[in-house]
Design a protein around this motif. Structure first.
Motif, PDB file in Angstrom:
ATOM      1  N   LEU A 193       0.838  -1.206   0.000  1.00 28.69           N
ATOM      2  CA  LEU A 193       0.000   0.000   0.000  1.00 28.69           C
ATOM      3  C   LEU A 193       0.871   1.253   0.000  1.00 28.69           C
ATOM      4  N   SER A 194       1.935   1.236   0.813  1.00 26.08           N
ATOM      5  CA  SER A 194       2.834   2.393   0.873  1.00 26.08           C
ATOM      6  C   SER A 194       3.507   2.619  -0.482  1.00 26.08           C
ATOM      7  N   GLN A 195       3.832   1.543  -1.167  1.00 26.87           N
ATOM      8  CA  GLN A 195       4.450   1.663  -2.482  1.00 26.87           C
ATOM      9  C   GLN A 195       3.484   2.297  -3.479  1.00 26.87           C
ATOM     10  N   THR A 196       2.214   1.845  -3.435  1.00 29.23           N
ATOM     11  CA  THR A 196       1.202   2.397  -4.351  1.00 29.23           C
ATOM     12  C   THR A 196       0.987   3.883  -4.075  1.00 29.23           C
ATOM     13  N   ARG A 228       1.831   7.099  -6.735  1.00 28.17           N
ATOM     14  CA  ARG A 228       0.854   8.116  -7.156  1.00 28.17           C
ATOM     15  C   ARG A 228       1.335   9.521  -6.830  1.00 28.17           C
ATOM     16  N   GLN A 229       1.839   9.678  -5.626  1.00 23.83           N
ATOM     17  CA  GLN A 229       2.332  10.994  -5.227  1.00 23.83           C
ATOM     18  C   GLN A 229       3.509  11.430  -6.087  1.00 23.83           C
ATOM     19  N   ILE A 268       5.104  18.379   0.600  1.00 23.62           N
ATOM     20  CA  ILE A 268       5.010  17.668   1.866  1.00 23.62           C
ATOM     21  C   ILE A 268       4.297  16.341   1.706  1.00 23.62           C
ATOM     22  N   GLN A 269       3.297  16.290   0.804  1.00 22.65           N
ATOM     23  CA  GLN A 269       2.598  15.029   0.558  1.00 22.65           C
ATOM     24  C   GLN A 269       3.538  13.999  -0.091  1.00 22.65           C
ATOM     25  N   SER A 282       7.021   7.177   4.474  1.00 21.47           N
ATOM     26  CA  SER A 282       6.199   6.036   4.876  1.00 21.47           C
ATOM     27  C   SER A 282       6.661   4.759   4.182  1.00 21.47           C
ATOM     28  N   LEU A 283       6.997   4.869   2.891  1.00 25.26           N
ATOM     29  CA  LEU A 283       7.471   3.705   2.142  1.00 25.26           C
ATOM     30  C   LEU A 283       8.784   3.191   2.709  1.00 25.26           C
ATOM     31  N   GLU A 284       9.711   4.092   2.965  1.00 28.40           N
ATOM     32  CA  GLU A 284      11.024   3.689   3.480  1.00 28.40           C
ATOM     33  C   GLU A 284      10.914   3.073   4.869  1.00 28.40           C
TER      34      GLU A 284
END
Length: 385
Positions: free
Chosen positions: A147-150, A154-155, A167-168, A175-177
């Motif tokens: 989910l973090s990767q997805t 997108r961002q 910031i987003q 979060s991904l790392e």
């Protein structure tokens, strides 16, 4: 003994044959102590005269027979000989690949895949320990990572199109790392539940059973690889300058009656102050698979070799005053009277009862072996074959 028999025989003849002489046996049978003592005095007088005459005869023979005063000797001729000197020490057979395997986590031993004597390959699974729910946690963390990767993807696309705030984008990346680290940590913990062979070898011993609770520090297996054997030994520091890397070594194992050839592969750089020794390692082939860790070995390390050594038996070298070492050669300039010549020598290494002679004699010299202890400078000798 011959002199005594000769004199006794003459005395008996004198006292048994003449008209005025009494037979000794007859005198003894009279039991007349006075008469027996008188006869004894007569016998002693004749004995002393005969002994003196015999001594004169021996002196005359010595002066007239030149061979009687010569010392009988045997000799060897000095030749160039190949000579190898060895340092002999005791060592122990060992291998770098002889270890005990311990679990890295606590839990119930769910699988036990090997038994003693079984050959295994590097990385092979030997046992599995209950992971205590780590696999479930890992699956959940991997789903969160997906989910973090997805979200990050997108961002990133929006950020590349100049849409959305920075910031987003940074929050999605962080979060991904962070989630990736959680997955890696759980994966590392889960990997510890699988016990694998650290190298190719043989399971020498199994110390546990399936279903038991195991914990770090508890022995599970001993694994040994007999393909990379070596002998470790300690050598007196006096040999430090003589031992070189690659020096050939003969390794004898009394227990199995085998001798192997190896080479010095490591020479220690530290002198033990307690016993003034340094360590060495000798690489050792194991073609018959008979070598085992902790076997006792006798090492013969070649530290000196020459093809032109002058060797003499150790037993014929004599030490004179002041520590001077000598042997005796022969002067044959007068064939009728061979003389002994004292040679002061300097010795080198000793091996198997022979001594290397560094100076004092030369190739072709005839050196006295048997009889050397009975002669001195200028003695007349006779060579026996």
């Amino acid at each position: 003994m011959k002199k005594l028999a000769y004199i006794t025989t003459l005395s008996l003849m004198m006292f048994s044959c003449g008209e005025k002489k009494l037979n000794v046996d007859e005198v003894v049978e009279t039991n007349d102590i006075k008469k027996i003592r008188e006869v004894r005095e007569q016998v002693q007088t004749e004995y002393d005269k005969l002994a003196a005459d015999l001594a004169k005869i021996d002196t005359a023979i010595d002066s007239l027979d030149p061979n009687r005063s010569r010392v009988l000797v045997r000799t060897i001729t000095v030749k160039d000989t190949s000579f190898v000197h060895y340092i002999e020490i005791q060592g122990n057979v060992d291998t770098k690949q002889n270890i005990l395997i311990y679990p890295e986590i606590s839990g119930i031993l769910q699988q036990l895949n090997v038994k003693a004597g079984q050959k295994v390959s590097k990385g092979q699974v030997l046992a599995r320990i209950d992971d205590g729910g780590i696999s479930a946690q890992l699956a959940q963390a991997q789903a969160q990572l997906s989910l973090s990767q997805t979200t990050f993807d997108r961002q990133k696309r929006l950020w590349d199109q100049k849409i959305g705030s920075e910031i987003q984008y940074l929050q999605a990346k962080t979060s991904l790392e962070s989630q990736q680290k959680v997955v890696d940590q759980l994966q590392s913990q889960l990997n510890k539940s699988v016990v694998r062979a650290p190298f190719t070898g043989t399971i020498d011993e199994v110390m546990t059973e399936r279903g038991k609770v195991v914990a770090p520090g508890q022995e599970l297996f001993r694994i040994v690889n007999l393909g990379d054997m070596y002998v470790s030994a300690t050598v007196p520091e006096t040999y430090l300058s003589q031992l070189k890397l690659g020096a050939p070594v003969e390794v004898h194992l009394n227990a199995i009656g085998k001798t192997y050839k190896g080479k010095v592969r490591q020479v220690g750089n530290y002198i033990n102050p307690n016993n003034r020794t340094f360590g060495i390692e000798v690489a050792l082939p194991n073609p018959d698979n008979l070598l085992r860790p902790n076997q006792v070995a006798v090492l013969k390390i070649e530290d000196y070799k020459t093809d032109t050594a002058l060797l003499l038996p150790e037993t014929i070298i004599q030490q004179k005053a002041g520590g001077r070492l000598v042997v005796y050669s022969l002067d044959k300039s007068n064939k009728e009277e061979i003389k002994a010549i004292e040679k002061t020598i300097e010795t080198g290494y000793t091996s198997k009862g022979y001594v290397e002679i560094k100076s004092g004699i030369k190739k072709g010299d005839e050196i006295v072996t048997d009889g050397a202890k009975s002669i001195k400078e200028g003695s007349t000798v006779e060579i026996i074959k």
